[in-house]
Design an enzyme around this catalytic site. Structure first.
Site, short mmCIF file in Angstrom:
data_model
loop_
_atom_site.label_atom_id
_atom_site.label_comp_id
_atom_site.label_asym_id
_atom_site.label_seq_id
_atom_site.Cartn_x
_atom_site.Cartn_y
_atom_site.Cartn_z
N TRP A 184 2.57 1.61 -3.37
CA TRP A 184 1.63 2.08 -4.40
C TRP A 184 1.61 3.60 -4.46
CZ3 TRP A 184 -2.68 5.23 -4.12
CH2 TRP A 184 -3.53 5.24 -5.24
N HIS A 185 1.77 4.22 -3.27
CA HIS A 185 1.69 5.68 -3.21
C HIS A 185 2.86 6.36 -3.88
CE1 HIS A 185 -1.60 5.10 -0.38
NE2 HIS A 185 -1.91 6.36 -0.59
N GLY A 186 3.99 5.73 -3.88
CA GLY A 186 5.11 6.39 -4.52
C GLY A 186 6.38 5.59 -4.45
N CYS A 230 0.85 -1.20 0.00
CA CYS A 230 0.00 0.00 0.00
C CYS A 230 0.88 1.25 0.00
CB CYS A 230 -0.90 -0.01 1.23
SG CYS A 230 -1.89 1.48 1.43
N PHE A 289 0.53 10.19 -7.70
CA PHE A 289 0.52 8.75 -7.48
C PHE A 289 -0.08 8.02 -8.69
CE2 PHE A 289 2.04 10.07 -3.68
CZ PHE A 289 1.14 10.63 -2.80
#
Lengths: 467, 386
Positions: free
Chosen positions: A319-321, A316, A467
């Site tokens: 996924w954001h960066g 998770c 993102f």
């Protein structure tokens, strides 16, 4: 195309006016065209990736339904393609840097690369949306879509394609296929959501942004100023992202489509699991259904549960960066969730702390979330370590004054975020339906006027676009 | 049999949606009341904000500059933006020039439209003729009048510097508006409440000062309910507020306390390419001819000082060819038309360490810059240059 621009205003007015004049099939074609114009407005070549992802998953869905024996392989191809896109465009530089660091540690020759890749806007969102479709077809939860127009519209529905909510096929595809009726109430609700979204973005988030940027640009901020910065960023990111979602939902509603609620007053969360039931709901449910549960969920040994949670939140965060601070943020929340579970187990049968007043639990959860957002915002790990080593005792009186001033300023801008649940849950339901609609109209006019008056004129991109 | 294209859920387990699928929900009957409420909402959105704050379109003229010129009767007048504010130290100037008086008019981020109005509506009507009027600018500011006049605060400052309808200014600005800017301009006319933005921001800031300055909240409330006389204590609060904000800016967020900026921070304002970037093609659609006309007619003794960006490590500036050609033409035209011009780009001072970003010079360097400025233009201070 960004929401807070004249271009989008003109675009939306044209789309709205034309859309409702068209028959059902005409609406779908028109919406698809609008989606491609919206997405390719600044960088037309990004459309190639979108079309490639759409085509791959449309045919993958059909193939999975038709060739049952090969469905696993087909799913693998689809996942590889979508995750491959993400890896190349989002994570290539990050992976290479870290591999080179590791190679340096062992004195081995490093990887040289000369390509610079631009991150296509929304790739994390539409690839995940596409992946959820393929997996659901694989699992037999839905039947594959046989109409390429419908599927293309599902992946390119412009209100939500660049920053969510991540929609499941069951919800969105069904609506896109059905006939939509013009409803004044839906239009009114849509306008209200759009105005509230713009208020959150332009008045709250964009006015708080310069304070956040200034604080996080300091080499060594004083303790209280730093934590005011963390507080301000928490306000900013929530107002920014939930503002975007509300504009997206409101725009969809103007077109007769209902999108997922993505935020449910996360600052009212009383525990880490409750926070993730309220924050970025579409993503948290995605990772629950497609990562956490397949790993085994919570129906396993404590060690396995810990592993499942940490892997889920690691991904998770990733996924954001493509940066270690996002990963750390994810792991931090993983620890909060497992810590909460451990405390539930340890304190079973013991009243405290579960008897703590709800307000206090909410306050603690807000503080925990704020710590997480400090990690989220601070991209430089060395600075992050220094931030956590600061002491409040070293701050001078003047520095505390600065912090107090900035805190009051940020809290003033952020106040509507706390008033909103109070109004939404306690005041508005007291009115009967028609009076409620009238009340919402009055509030919408007030919000619009206030937005015109207080909006920041420094253009700040939506945070989640990166993102 | 292959099922039809409509995807169907095979289980009832749907994520966070309500149990019924929205697409399948029956729409409520459209009632006349629904239409009325929607109509009220749309009309309310269009009309009510448009009726609010209409006095902002005609703010009172700001006399402060005119008054300052008459009170100080300066020998040297400076007009500019933050390029000027970060460079000239008036005390150092006065000391160096035998007690000469000087005044600066600056506003962050303003360009030729404001300078034009200050000349026309403040300097000329004052009746005072300084020995020199210096205008500090960078690159193509003088022929790019639309830069930074689209924000409400800039428009408000322009309106406050205007005496009625400024036809020449409006003619020039209209030439530069593209389609989107034209719509923004129209929206600003329809919803002038946006021009009250700085007033509201000031009020919100006031709220943040209440815990810092005891008694301030009461003073602000008293003002808001319309006290005609401004108590002395309120003036002291204003001064304390100004000092606090300056401290915040120059002590807490001191440039030397910031993380190193990359070389692209505060990048040059002009997008220069090697395609025609021609001074003479831009001149007619700028305010420069008007400023020169005023200079000639009213003997303002205008001198234009071109500031330079942060140089490279060797102290030199790599100007794009097109900009260098532009500057040469600008210099020629100004001198042919009776105005002074100085291009500081070739000078080695200030050096790379004298800047805190791409354009602004550090506070500590101001005094030294002022000395350099006087030394660079001796003819304008000793009277040898007409």
């Amino acid at each position: 195309m960004i929401f807070h621009s004249i271009d989008f205003l003109i675009f939306l007015i044209i789309v709205f006016m034309v859309y409702w004049q068209l028959p059902n099939n005409g609406q779908k074609v028109f919406l698809l065209l609008a989606g491609y114009i919206f997405y390719g407005y600044v960088h037309p070549w990004f459309l190639i990736l979108l079309l490639a992802s759409t085509g791959t998953d449309f045919f993958a869905g059909l193939a999975i339904s038709r060739y049952n024996h090969w469905k696993r392989a087909i799913l693998f191809v689809s996942l590889s393609f979508n995750l491959g896109l993400l890896s190349v465009f989002k994570y290539f530089g990050f992976f290479t840097q870290n591999i080179n660091w590791l190679l340096n540690v062992f004195d081995l020759p490093t990887v040289q690369y000369a390509i610079m890749v631009t991150l296509p806007v929304g790739i994390s969102f539409y690839t995940f949306q596409s992946i959820s479709y393929t997996i659901d077809v694989y699992r037999g939860r839905i039947v594959s879509c046989r109409n390429p127009l419908h599927f293309a519209l599902y992946t390119s529905f412009f209100p939500q394609m660049v920053a969510g909510p991540i929609e499941r096929a069951q919800a969105l595809l069904t609506q896109l296929e059905s006939r939509r009726r013009f409803s004044p109430r839906q239009i009114q609700d849509g306008l209200f959501l759009i105005i509230w979204g713009f208020f959150k973005k332009l008045v709250i988030a964009d006015n708080v942004a310069p304070i956040v940027n200034n604080i996080f640009q300091l080499q060594s901020p004083p303790f209280f100023v730093l934590w005011v910065g963390a507080f301000a960023f928490t306000i900013q990111v929530y107002a920014d992202f939930s503002g975007y979602t509300d504009i997206a939902r409101g725009t969809a509603r103007l077109l007769g489509i209902e999108l997922t609620i993505n935020f449910n007053h996360p600052f009212l969360a009383h525990s880490p699991p409750d926070f993730w039931r309220r924050w970025h709901i579409s993503l948290s449910q995605w990772i629950r259904d497609y990562l956490y549960i397949p790993l085994g969920g919570s129906l396993c040994s404590p060690q396995r549960y810990f592993f499942n949670i940490m892997v889920t939140f690691f991904l998770c965060g990733l996924w954001h960066g493509a940066s270690w601070n996002y990963i750390l943020w994810g792991l931090y929340h993983g620890l909060l969730i497992t810590g909460h579970r451990l405390m539930s187990v340890l304190f079973t049968g013991i009243a405290w702390p579960w008897r703590m007043p709800l307000a206090l639990k909410r306050l603690f959860m807000f503080l925990f979330a704020m710590i997480g957002f400090l990690i989220f915002r601070e991209t430089d790990i060395a600075h992050l370590m220094r931030d956590f080593s600061l002491s409040p005792l070293n701050d001078s009186f003047q520095e505390r004054q600065y912090a107090l001033f900035l805190f009051v300023k940020v809290a003033t801008y952020g106040l509507p975020l706390w008033l909103h649940p109070f109004f939404a849950q306690k005041i508005v339901p007291c009115f009967k339906e028609n009076r409620r609609q009238l009340l919402k109209s009055v509030i919408a006019v007030l919000l619009f006027t206030t937005t015109l008056l207080l909006r920041s004129h420094v253009t700040v991109d939506f945070i989640y676009f990166q993102f | 049999m292959i099922p039809p294209s409509t995807p169907q859920t095979m289980t009832s387990k749907v994520s966070n949606h309500s149990k019924e699928t929205p697409g399948a929900r029956k729409h409520p009957d459209v009632t006349l009341l629904d239409r009325w409420i929607l109509g009220i909402l749309v009309v309310g959105l269009l009309v009510i904000p448009a009726l609010t704050g209409r006095d902002a379109i005609h703010p009172p003229y700001d006399e402060s500059r005119l008054i300052a010129i008459r009170e100080v009767s300066p020998d040297y007048l400076f007009l500019g933006n933050s390029m000027l504010a970060s460079r000239i130290d008036h005390r150092a100037l006065s000391q160096r020039l035998g007690g000469a008086k000087s005044v600066s008019f600056t506003l962050g981020g303003v360009f030729s439209p404001h300078w034009y109005l200050w000349l026309k509506n403040d300097v000329i009507p004052s009746g005072i003729r300084p020995r020199r009027v210096f205008i500090f600018f960078r690159e193509d500011d003088l022929t790019s009048p639309y830069r930074s006049v689209s924000q409400p605060d800039d428009i408000k400052n322009l309106l406050r510097a205007s005496r009625g309808k400024e036809e020449e200014l409006e003619r020039v600005l209209a030439q530069h508006r593209d389609f989107k800017e034209a719509i923004e301009h129209i929206l600003m006319q329809i919803y002038p409440i946006q021009l009250k933005h700085s007033d509201m921001s000031w009020l919100l800031d006031s709220w943040a000062f209440v815990p810092i300055l005891p008694g301030y909240g009461k003073a602000v409330l008293a003002r808001m309910i319309g006290e005609k006389e401004t108590p002395q204590q309120y003036q002291r609060f204003l001064e304390a507020r100004r000092r606090f904000k300056e401290d915040l800016r120059y002590r807490l967020f001191k440039p030397s306390e910031l993380r190193p900026m990359n070389s692209e921070s505060g990048t040059r304002g002009v997008k220069v390419t090697e395609e025609p970037f021609n001074f003479y093609s831009r001149l007619p659609n700028s305010l420069l001819p008007e400023m020169i006309r005023l200079n000639r007619q009213h003997h303002l003794n205008l001198v234009f000082f071109m500031v330079k960006p942060r140089p490279g490590g060797d102290g030199t500036i790599q100007q794009p060819k097109a900009l260098a050609a532009y500057t040469k033409d600008l210099k020629q035209w100004l001198e042919d038309n009776g105005a002074g011009f100085y291009d500081s780009n070739p000078d080695l001072f200030p050096g790379p360490d004298d800047y805190y970003d791409q354009w602004h010079v550090r506070d500590e360097v101001k005094e030294k810059f002022t000395q350099y400025f006087i030394d660079s233009l001796p003819g304008y201070f000793n009277g040898s240059t007409p």
